[in-house]
Write a protein that holds these residues in place. Structure first.
Motif, PDB file in Angstrom:
ATOM      1  N   ARG A  31      58.053  49.766  45.911  1.00  0.00           N
ATOM      2  CA  ARG A  31      57.385  49.860  47.004  1.00  0.00           C
ATOM      3  C   ARG A  31      55.737  50.494  47.131  1.00  0.00           C
ATOM      4  O   ARG A  31      54.536  49.379  47.402  1.00  0.00           O
ATOM      5  CB  ARG A  31      57.998  50.756  48.714  1.00  0.00           C
ATOM      6  N   ASN A  32      55.392  51.686  46.409  1.00  0.00           N
ATOM      7  CA  ASN A  32      54.114  52.266  46.247  1.00  0.00           C
ATOM      8  C   ASN A  32      53.087  51.413  45.492  1.00  0.00           C
ATOM      9  O   ASN A  32      51.915  51.512  45.414  1.00  0.00           O
ATOM     10  CB  ASN A  32      54.099  53.333  45.804  1.00  0.00           C
ATOM     11  N   LEU A  33      53.986  50.362  44.320  1.00  0.00           N
ATOM     12  CA  LEU A  33      52.331  49.809  43.384  1.00  0.00           C
ATOM     13  C   LEU A  33      52.492  48.792  44.096  1.00  0.00           C
ATOM     14  O   LEU A  33      51.001  48.372  44.286  1.00  0.00           O
ATOM     15  CB  LEU A  33      53.317  49.238  42.456  1.00  0.00           C
ATOM     16  N   PHE A  34      53.600  47.914  44.832  1.00  0.00           N
ATOM     17  CA  PHE A  34      52.822  46.853  45.426  1.00  0.00           C
ATOM     18  C   PHE A  34      51.859  46.698  47.111  1.00  0.00           C
ATOM     19  O   PHE A  34      51.463  45.644  47.419  1.00  0.00           O
ATOM     20  CB  PHE A  34      53.812  45.756  45.874  1.00  0.00           C
ATOM     21  N   PHE A  35      52.104  48.180  48.032  1.00  0.00           N
ATOM     22  CA  PHE A  35      51.581  48.551  48.450  1.00  0.00           C
ATOM     23  C   PHE A  35      50.196  48.396  48.594  1.00  0.00           C
ATOM     24  O   PHE A  35      48.669  48.539  49.623  1.00  0.00           O
ATOM     25  CB  PHE A  35      52.121  49.569  49.552  1.00  0.00           C
ATOM     26  N   ARG A  36      49.368  48.185  47.102  1.00  0.00           N
ATOM     27  CA  ARG A  36      47.902  48.737  47.091  1.00  0.00           C
ATOM     28  C   ARG A  36      47.302  47.179  47.185  1.00  0.00           C
ATOM     29  O   ARG A  36      46.165  47.141  47.195  1.00  0.00           O
ATOM     30  CB  ARG A  36      47.541  49.183  45.469  1.00  0.00           C
ATOM     31  N   TYR A  37      48.653  46.140  46.613  1.00  0.00           N
ATOM     32  CA  TYR A  37      47.854  44.714  46.514  1.00  0.00           C
ATOM     33  C   TYR A  37      47.490  43.968  48.248  1.00  0.00           C
ATOM     34  O   TYR A  37      49.339  44.063  48.714  1.00  0.00           O
ATOM     35  CB  TYR A  37      48.762  43.831  45.739  1.00  0.00           C
ATOM     36  N   GLU A  38      46.792  43.335  48.511  1.00  0.00           N
ATOM     37  CA  GLU A  38      46.967  42.729  49.114  1.00  0.00           C
ATOM     38  C   GLU A  38      47.694  41.184  48.947  1.00  0.00           C
ATOM     39  O   GLU A  38      48.794  40.036  50.039  1.00  0.00           O
ATOM     40  CB  GLU A  38      45.165  41.554  50.069  1.00  0.00           C
ATOM     41  N   LYS A  39      47.690  40.247  47.608  1.00  0.00           N
ATOM     42  CA  LYS A  39      49.009  39.426  47.348  1.00  0.00           C
ATOM     43  C   LYS A  39      48.859  39.721  45.560  1.00  0.00           C
ATOM     44  O   LYS A  39      47.884  40.155  45.493  1.00  0.00           O
ATOM     45  CB  LYS A  39      47.913  38.520  47.991  1.00  0.00           C
ATOM     46  N   VAL A  40      49.492  39.039  45.202  1.00  0.00           N
ATOM     47  CA  VAL A  40      49.630  38.995  44.046  1.00  0.00           C
ATOM     48  C   VAL A  40      50.035  37.210  43.701  1.00  0.00           C
ATOM     49  O   VAL A  40      50.719  36.736  44.094  1.00  0.00           O
ATOM     50  CB  VAL A  40      51.186  39.859  43.082  1.00  0.00           C
ATOM     51  N   VAL A  41      49.455  37.215  42.433  1.00  0.00           N
ATOM     52  CA  VAL A  41      49.677  36.282  41.700  1.00  0.00           C
ATOM     53  C   VAL A  41      50.726  36.205  40.957  1.00  0.00           C
ATOM     54  O   VAL A  41      51.251  36.224  39.611  1.00  0.00           O
ATOM     55  CB  VAL A  41      48.444  34.630  41.286  1.00  0.00           C
ATOM     56  N   ILE A  42      52.395  35.461  40.850  1.00  0.00           N
ATOM     57  CA  ILE A  42      53.295  34.989  40.165  1.00  0.00           C
ATOM     58  C   ILE A  42      52.658  34.519  38.952  1.00  0.00           C
ATOM     59  O   ILE A  42      53.029  33.428  39.223  1.00  0.00           O
ATOM     60  CB  ILE A  42      54.467  35.251  40.990  1.00  0.00           C
ATOM     61  N   ILE A  43      52.870  34.409  37.232  1.00  0.00           N
ATOM     62  CA  ILE A  43      53.429  33.169  36.450  1.00  0.00           C
ATOM     63  C   ILE A  43      54.040  33.603  35.868  1.00  0.00           C
ATOM     64  O   ILE A  43      54.884  34.762  35.344  1.00  0.00           O
ATOM     65  CB  ILE A  43      51.644  33.993  35.863  1.00  0.00           C
ATOM     66  N   THR A  44      54.985  32.389  35.641  1.00  0.00           N
ATOM     67  CA  THR A  44      56.147  32.023  35.050  1.00  0.00           C
ATOM     68  C   THR A  44      55.731  30.977  34.434  1.00  0.00           C
ATOM     69  O   THR A  44      55.420  30.163  34.647  1.00  0.00           O
ATOM     70  CB  THR A  44      57.044  32.925  36.141  1.00  0.00           C
ATOM     71  N   ASP A  45      57.277  30.525  33.708  1.00  0.00           N
ATOM     72  CA  ASP A  45      57.256  28.887  33.512  1.00  0.00           C
ATOM     73  C   ASP A  45      58.322  28.607  34.222  1.00  0.00           C
ATOM     74  O   ASP A  45      59.075  28.953  34.956  1.00  0.00           O
ATOM     75  CB  ASP A  45      57.515  29.371  31.592  1.00  0.00           C
ATOM     76  N   GLU A  46      58.495  27.321  33.349  1.00  0.00           N
ATOM     77  CA  GLU A  46      59.137  26.202  34.091  1.00  0.00           C
ATOM     78  C   GLU A  46      60.979  26.960  34.033  1.00  0.00           C
ATOM     79  O   GLU A  46      61.720  26.186  34.328  1.00  0.00           O
ATOM     80  CB  GLU A  46      59.224  24.622  33.666  1.00  0.00           C
ATOM     81  N   ASN A  47      61.113  27.156  32.499  1.00  0.00           N
ATOM     82  CA  ASN A  47      62.765  27.772  32.104  1.00  0.00           C
ATOM     83  C   ASN A  47      62.949  28.811  33.587  1.00  0.00           C
ATOM     84  O   ASN A  47      63.912  29.301  33.522  1.00  0.00           O
ATOM     85  CB  ASN A  47      63.056  28.179  30.866  1.00  0.00           C
TER      86      ASN A  47
END
Length: 355
Positions: A31-47
């Motif tokens: 929680r304390n890590l993600f509270f720093r950010y307004e948004k995150v972009v998650i990069i992943t693949d089709e699998n």
């Protein structure tokens, strides 16, 4: 849960590697890590996307952090400048700022590509690793090496860019096909060869069932080894070079066959065995070491025999290796299992080892 491994790359930069079964269902601890950010972009693949993407997004959004996603085709062909450019366009569309972050959710290709894009967009955006393959969990997600391939060779464009956190869930390995799991075991075996005889002997002597039960500790052991190495040598000017055992030849094999014939781990496996056979003959490595490596590779479903390669094409690929300094390259050899040694050699000497 294996207690978090704190990595101190240098005095002003620290991050934690957490290895814990089921941690992907318990992201509230970050929680304390993600509270720093307004948004995150998650990069992943089709699998990976159908397996984990929505689960990760739902938990992060509970912290008031908006999420965006980029889903790329799986495989080494995505680790390219053209794919990086496509990702930059998405970053721009999402109005990614330095107050936001990028998450790599996937294997080594996703981690290397996402990290490279994060390191170069706006001259650096925060980056979090959530590796889902064994190879990424024990190796590529740790240490800050990020980059892309060129048609002429692997990882020729890249940078050192450390993540803010590495979140490792061994349960994600249950969804891997045997070949992809074995791919990661090549890197686990590498750690035993170059640094930890006890780890090698455990892998050598244990049954598949015993190794599966103890996988969390095995991953943590590998992470701890890499932590020790990169803390001493982040930029690969000395000790960190030992992590390249088997890789000089491995990268040749990957590039020679255009990333189609061998996975990274399979190519490294062949490289480790072939180089050790050569170094035994030259009296550098203790007799019988290559036989032990051969046996452990077979046990883990990995190849060890060299295919036929045209010497001219090998040299063309080999001499573009980024590890060259002038006409010299440092090759990693073994004195024996658990003890590695660095040998500086010129191009002619290198060809003798490779061919």
């Amino acid at each position: 849960m294996v207690e978090g491994i704190n990595v101190e790359v240098h005095r002003d930069y620290k991050y934690t590697i957490d290895v814990s079964k089921g941690i992907l269902d318990k992201l509230e601890r970050y929680r304390n890590l993600f509270f720093r950010y307004e948004k995150v972009v998650i990069i992943t693949d089709e699998n990976v996307a159908p397996l984990y993407l929505k689960k990760v997004e739902r938990q992060i959004e509970k912290f008031g952090c908006k999420t965006q996603e980029i889903i790329i085709p799986p495989g080494e062909s995505s680790k390219s400048l053209s794919m990086a450019e496509e990702i930059y366009h998405h970053f721009s569309e999402y109005n990614l700022t330095r107050s936001d972050a990028v998450i790599a959710l996937g294997g080594g290709v996703v981690g290397d590509l996402a990290g490279f894009c994060a390191s170069t967009y706006l001259r650096g955006v925060d980056f979090i690793q959530i590796p889902t393959t064994l190879l990424a969990q024990v190796d590529s997600s740790i240490g800050g090496k990020v980059g892309v391939n060129l048609t002429k060779g692997k990882n020729l464009v890249g940078s050192f860019y450390q993540p803010k956190s590495v979140i490792v869930d061994p349960r994600s390995l249950k969804t891997l096909k045997d070949r992809i799991f074995n791919d990661g075991m090549a890197e686990v075996i590498k750690y035993g060869c170059i640094y930890d005889k006890t780890l090698f002997n455990k892998l050598y002597q244990s049954t598949a069932e015993e190794l599966t039960k103890d996988l969390e500790n095995t991953i943590a052991t590998c992470c701890s080894i890499k932590k020790e190495v990169i803390e001493e040598d982040e930029r690969e000017t000395g000790l960190r070079k030992i992590l390249n055992f088997g890789h000089t030849l491995g990268h040749v094999l990957e590039t020679y066959f255009n990333y189609q014939k061998y996975t990274h781990g399979e190519a490294v496996a062949i490289g480790m065995y072939h180089i050790t056979v050569k170094s035994e003959k030259k009296g550098i490595t203790k007799y019988g070491t290559s036989d032990k490596i051969k046996e452990i590779l077979i046990k883990n479903g990995l190849p060890y025999t060299m295919p036929y390669l045209e010497q001219e094409k090998i040299e063309e690929i080999l001499f573009r290796d980024k590890k060259f300094s002038g006409d010299k390259i440092t090759l990693v050899l073994l004195k024996e299992i658990g003890e590695s040694v660095l040998y500086s050699m010129d191009k002619n000497q290198l060809v003798e080892f490779i061919i």
